[in-house]
Design a protein around this motif. Sequence first.
Motif, PDB file in Angstrom:
ATOM      1  N   ASN A  17     -57.326 -66.289  10.269  1.00  0.00           N
ATOM      2  CA  ASN A  17     -58.737 -66.386  10.637  1.00  0.00           C
ATOM      3  C   ASN A  17     -59.032 -65.968  12.075  1.00  0.00           C
ATOM      4  N   GLU A  18     -58.092 -65.292  12.710  1.00  0.00           N
ATOM      5  CA  GLU A  18     -58.324 -64.763  14.052  1.00  0.00           C
ATOM      6  C   GLU A  18     -58.418 -63.253  13.982  1.00  0.00           C
ATOM      7  N   HIS A  19     -59.253 -62.691  14.849  1.00  0.00           N
ATOM      8  CA  HIS A  19     -59.522 -61.247  14.870  1.00  0.00           C
ATOM      9  C   HIS A  19     -58.688 -60.596  15.980  1.00  0.00           C
ATOM     10  N   PHE A  20     -58.077 -59.445  15.638  1.00  0.00           N
ATOM     11  CA  PHE A  20     -57.265 -58.709  16.610  1.00  0.00           C
ATOM     12  C   PHE A  20     -57.568 -57.214  16.507  1.00  0.00           C
ATOM     13  N   GLU A  21     -57.327 -56.503  17.596  1.00  0.00           N
ATOM     14  CA  GLU A  21     -57.459 -55.048  17.600  1.00  0.00           C
ATOM     15  C   GLU A  21     -56.325 -54.477  18.432  1.00  0.00           C
ATOM     16  N   GLY A  22     -55.748 -53.381  17.935  1.00  0.00           N
ATOM     17  CA  GLY A  22     -54.620 -52.831  18.666  1.00  0.00           C
ATOM     18  C   GLY A  22     -53.935 -51.702  17.927  1.00  0.00           C
ATOM     19  N   PHE A  23     -52.614 -51.667  18.057  1.00  0.00           N
ATOM     20  CA  PHE A  23     -51.812 -50.571  17.522  1.00  0.00           C
ATOM     21  C   PHE A  23     -51.035 -51.000  16.284  1.00  0.00           C
ATOM     22  N   VAL A  24     -50.826 -50.046  15.391  1.00  0.00           N
ATOM     23  CA  VAL A  24     -49.847 -50.204  14.318  1.00  0.00           C
ATOM     24  C   VAL A  24     -48.623 -49.411  14.755  1.00  0.00           C
TER      25      VAL A  24
ATOM     26  N   ALA B 283     -55.866 -49.889  14.886  1.00  0.00           N
ATOM     27  CA  ALA B 283     -56.373 -50.709  13.781  1.00  0.00           C
ATOM     28  C   ALA B 283     -57.092 -51.948  14.296  1.00  0.00           C
ATOM     29  N   ARG B 284     -57.801 -52.581  13.369  1.00  0.00           N
ATOM     30  CA  ARG B 284     -58.397 -53.902  13.569  1.00  0.00           C
ATOM     31  C   ARG B 284     -57.955 -54.763  12.398  1.00  0.00           C
ATOM     32  N   TRP B 285     -57.697 -56.055  12.648  1.00  0.00           N
ATOM     33  CA  TRP B 285     -57.169 -56.898  11.579  1.00  0.00           C
ATOM     34  C   TRP B 285     -57.457 -58.366  11.860  1.00  0.00           C
ATOM     35  N   THR B 286     -57.264 -59.154  10.808  1.00  0.00           N
ATOM     36  CA  THR B 286     -57.335 -60.607  10.956  1.00  0.00           C
ATOM     37  C   THR B 286     -56.004 -61.215  10.548  1.00  0.00           C
ATOM     38  N   GLN B 287     -55.686 -62.322  11.180  1.00  0.00           N
ATOM     39  CA  GLN B 287     -54.502 -63.119  10.835  1.00  0.00           C
ATOM     40  C   GLN B 287     -54.842 -64.571  11.115  1.00  0.00           C
TER      41      GLN B 287
END
Length: 325
Positions: free
Chosen positions: A10-17, A4-8
């Motif tokens: 206002n920061e952007h992250f990419e990784g695993f669920v 997945a890709r997500w924000t938290q």
Amino acid sequence: MRIARWTQANEHFEGFVIDDRVVPFPDGLTVADALARGLAETSALHARVAEAKGVPLGEVTLLAPVAPASVRDFVAFEEHVEGVSAGVEGKSDVAPEWYEAPTFYFTNPHTIHAPGQELRPPVTEKLDFELELAAVIGAAPGIGESNLTAAEAASAIFGYTIMNDWSARDLQAREMKVRLGPAKGKDFGTVLGPWIVTADEFESYLDDEGFLRLRAEVHVNGELIGEDLVSNMGWPFPELVAYASHNSRVVPGDVLGSGTVGNGGCLGELWGRKQSLIPPPLREGDVVTMSVEGIGEISNRVGAAVPAPELPPARPRPRHRHRHR
């Protein structure tokens, strides 16, 4: 694995669920990096962070799980073609050419929407959805070369995600009369999500011919509109990927949509079968929710239409063959 890709904050992250939490890739890697490395190396990355604490899934905002290099959208369900053709021709007509090869068109990789993102459609009287499953391409032997076999193509399928190919049927109908397209009837928005589920997770769903026995459903405002099995498509996914590579190239990051499932996978099919706009076209405030077994669901609300600047019609020209002096 789920990617997945997500924000938290206002920061952007990419990784695993992982279970009910998200965990970034180690070493600052991205989904594009994972696709370029392939399934085996991504599995090794997963093992490195499998026990990490991460962040609860409910505390982040999911983005589309991939920024596609390209998006091909097939028309692989005979039942869908039967219904939509009835709306165009007045009677169901699956052209003999449909059976010869899995036809597709390219849509816009720059208007990919996230699950939960509001759609701002063009001005249209016939807004529609399209329920699809999409394959995401990753690194594999031969990938990037032309004329893959179906077996080679199968190893290049990194995983699958849900796809909603929003459609403005009135705009699309005008374009198709010019024998080109669809273009503006389609390219304003495509939803991918909620994540990529890697291909190894679907081995138990494969039948003897390589079709995925996955249940797919679509609801509008909580009402079930369509339901089908993905295994009803005319070609299994490896054959779609192989055909896309004929005298061309498929590369990591490419997305290939199955085309709309049958039995109500879009309103256009139902309109054709009933010869009337029932159920009605989508309107502002409608919520479209799609689910595919083994993946999850995506849900998007229709927002207000966005008018575009008007352009004049074609000008009659004198068809001179030489410049005037």
